[in-house]
Enzyme design. Structure first.
Site, PDB file in Angstrom:
ATOM      1  N   LEU A  66       0.863  -1.179   0.000  1.00 49.82           N
ATOM      2  CA  LEU A  66       0.000   0.000   0.000  1.00 49.82           C
ATOM      3  C   LEU A  66       0.899   1.228   0.000  1.00 49.82           C
ATOM      4  O   LEU A  66       1.933   1.243   0.669  1.00 49.82           O
ATOM      5  CB  LEU A  66      -0.910   0.040   1.238  1.00 49.82           C
ATOM      6  CG  LEU A  66      -2.051  -0.978   1.318  1.00 49.82           C
ATOM      7  CD1 LEU A  66      -2.821  -0.801   2.627  1.00 49.82           C
ATOM      8  CD2 LEU A  66      -3.001  -0.866   0.139  1.00 49.82           C
ATOM      9  N   ASP A  67       0.491   2.252  -0.733  1.00 49.59           N
ATOM     10  CA  ASP A  67       1.260   3.495  -0.747  1.00 49.59           C
ATOM     11  C   ASP A  67       1.354   4.085   0.660  1.00 49.59           C
ATOM     12  O   ASP A  67       0.495   3.844   1.515  1.00 49.59           O
ATOM     13  CB  ASP A  67       0.594   4.533  -1.661  1.00 49.59           C
ATOM     14  CG  ASP A  67       0.690   4.172  -3.128  1.00 49.59           C
ATOM     15  OD1 ASP A  67       1.478   3.266  -3.459  1.00 49.59           O
ATOM     16  OD2 ASP A  67      -0.025   4.797  -3.930  1.00 49.59           O
ATOM     17  N   PHE A  68       2.362   4.888   0.875  1.00 45.25           N
ATOM     18  CA  PHE A  68       2.551   5.632   2.122  1.00 45.25           C
ATOM     19  C   PHE A  68       1.264   6.347   2.550  1.00 45.25           C
ATOM     20  O   PHE A  68       0.863   6.308   3.714  1.00 45.25           O
ATOM     21  CB  PHE A  68       3.680   6.642   1.921  1.00 45.25           C
ATOM     22  CG  PHE A  68       3.781   7.709   2.970  1.00 45.25           C
ATOM     23  CD1 PHE A  68       4.318   7.443   4.227  1.00 45.25           C
ATOM     24  CD2 PHE A  68       3.351   9.002   2.707  1.00 45.25           C
ATOM     25  CE1 PHE A  68       4.418   8.429   5.196  1.00 45.25           C
ATOM     26  CE2 PHE A  68       3.446  10.006   3.658  1.00 45.25           C
ATOM     27  CZ  PHE A  68       3.982   9.724   4.917  1.00 45.25           C
ATOM     28  N   THR A  70      -1.875   5.741   1.629  1.00 47.42           N
ATOM     29  CA  THR A  70      -3.091   4.929   1.619  1.00 47.42           C
ATOM     30  C   THR A  70      -3.231   4.144   2.918  1.00 47.42           C
ATOM     31  O   THR A  70      -2.264   3.577   3.426  1.00 47.42           O
ATOM     32  CB  THR A  70      -3.059   3.949   0.432  1.00 47.42           C
ATOM     33  OG1 THR A  70      -2.844   4.678  -0.775  1.00 47.42           O
ATOM     34  CG2 THR A  70      -4.362   3.176   0.323  1.00 47.42           C
ATOM     35  N   ARG A 177      -4.821   5.989  -8.170  1.00 50.52           N
ATOM     36  CA  ARG A 177      -4.601   7.432  -8.135  1.00 50.52           C
ATOM     37  C   ARG A 177      -4.489   8.006  -9.556  1.00 50.52           C
ATOM     38  O   ARG A 177      -5.068   9.058  -9.870  1.00 50.52           O
ATOM     39  CB  ARG A 177      -3.347   7.737  -7.314  1.00 50.52           C
ATOM     40  CG  ARG A 177      -3.449   7.249  -5.881  1.00 50.52           C
ATOM     41  CD  ARG A 177      -2.107   7.238  -5.168  1.00 50.52           C
ATOM     42  NE  ARG A 177      -1.585   8.595  -5.002  1.00 50.52           N
ATOM     43  CZ  ARG A 177      -0.398   8.855  -4.458  1.00 50.52           C
ATOM     44  NH1 ARG A 177       0.382   7.854  -4.058  1.00 50.52           N
ATOM     45  NH2 ARG A 177       0.014  10.095  -4.323  1.00 50.52           N
TER      46      ARG A 177
END
Length: 303
Positions: A66-68, A70, A177
């Site tokens: 998961l992105d930073f 998210t 995104r």
């Protein structure tokens, strides 16, 4: 969710082989920087020191990323064999993931498929970003599909916003995104893909809500609490209900498990993509990722 701290790790699911956590927003999974002491890895080591594996660099094996920015459901394997079983599910497109997001503007279609190939942006100053095929500086674009379902329309801090469920049918970097931004409805608070314009919200409004990994011998299936409700964020004011979240998730579950005998308007993750990408050779990126995974965990996947 309250601000991230070492002690407030939220556990959604735990067995002898797996843990699923509800990752906080603005939290890295791991970091080699000495000053970044609060990461998901450090939270796990603090909560479960006896489960950390000394054979790995960070102590825990993450089944996906998961992105930073998210938040939401993230699965952790507790041993090599479990990691291998999870990897097989991802490789064979058996995993179902669904995200909640608040996006700018009122999305007019109640459901839509976003089909834009995504590549790496090589433009100076933008190399940390991904981009849509055909835009300036976009290289090595790969096919990419996202299903979007509108749940509610309303206002966020007075501006028109839609609450949507996003189902990635492929797994590219920053896919949701980029797809939301390219459709004209960037995610609220996405500083990067609004090109540094959307800086007022306290976080990026993207959350991994539902996760299903049918590993051999163990079905991992979790839903998180919904973070995008007025009781948790008074800036969000829903005005029109389009698709109730519970009904959409039930349909998604039915699509992921044909044994229920139910039908659903939502496709199973990978169902269309397998045929869509049939005959396509495994990319260098996919092959390298597979080799890296197998080299670290040294497991033999089940046939």
């Amino acid at each position: 969710m309250e601000p991230g701290r070492m002690e407030n790790l939220s556990i959604l699911y735990q067995s002898s082989d797996f843990i699923v956590v509800n990752k906080h927003w603005d939290l890295r999974i791991d970091s080699k920087m000495w000053y970044e002491t609060l990461t998901l890895q450090s939270q796990l080591k603090h909560r479960f020191p006896e489960l950390a594996d000394p054979d790995t660099y960070y102590g825990f094996r993450f089944c996906h990323q998961l992105d930073f920015s998210t938040s939401g459901a993230l699965c952790v394997a507790l041993n090599k064999a479990a990691a291998g079983r999870a990897y097989k599910c991802f490789k064979e497109r058996q995993v179902t993931k669904a995200y909640l997001a608040l996006v700018r503007g009122h999305v007019q279609e109640s459901r839509m498929t976003i089909n834009h190939a995504i590549g790496k942006n090589v433009t100076e100053g933008l190399t940390h970003m991904m981009c849509i095929e055909g835009t300036e500086g976009c290289e090595n674009a790969k096919p990419c599909l996202t299903e979007l379902t509108v749940l509610e329309r309303g206002l966020y801090d007075g501006d028109p916003v839609s609450k949507v469920l996003l189902q990635p049918l492929t797994g590219r970097t920053h896919q949701l995104r980029v797809h939301c931004s390219s459709s004209g409805h960037p995610i609220v608070g996405d500083f990067t893909y609004s090109f540094k314009k959307d800086s007022r919200p306290f976080r990026m409004m993207l959350h991994a809500f539902y996760l299903r990994i049918p590993t051999c011998g163990e079905l991992i299936e979790v839903s998180t609490p919904d973070p995008f409700v007025p009781t948790l964020d008074a800036n969000w004011q829903p005005q029109q209900s389009v698709h109730p979240l519970e009904q959409v998730i039930q349909a998604l579950k039915a699509a992921a498990d044909p044994a229920t005998g139910e039908t659903s308007p939502l496709p199973k993750v990978g169902q269309d993509v397998v045929a869509w990408e049939a005959g396509a050779r495994e990319s260098e990126e996919q092959r390298a990722r597979c080799q890296q995974w197998l080299a670290e965990w040294a497991v033999e996947l089940e046939n």
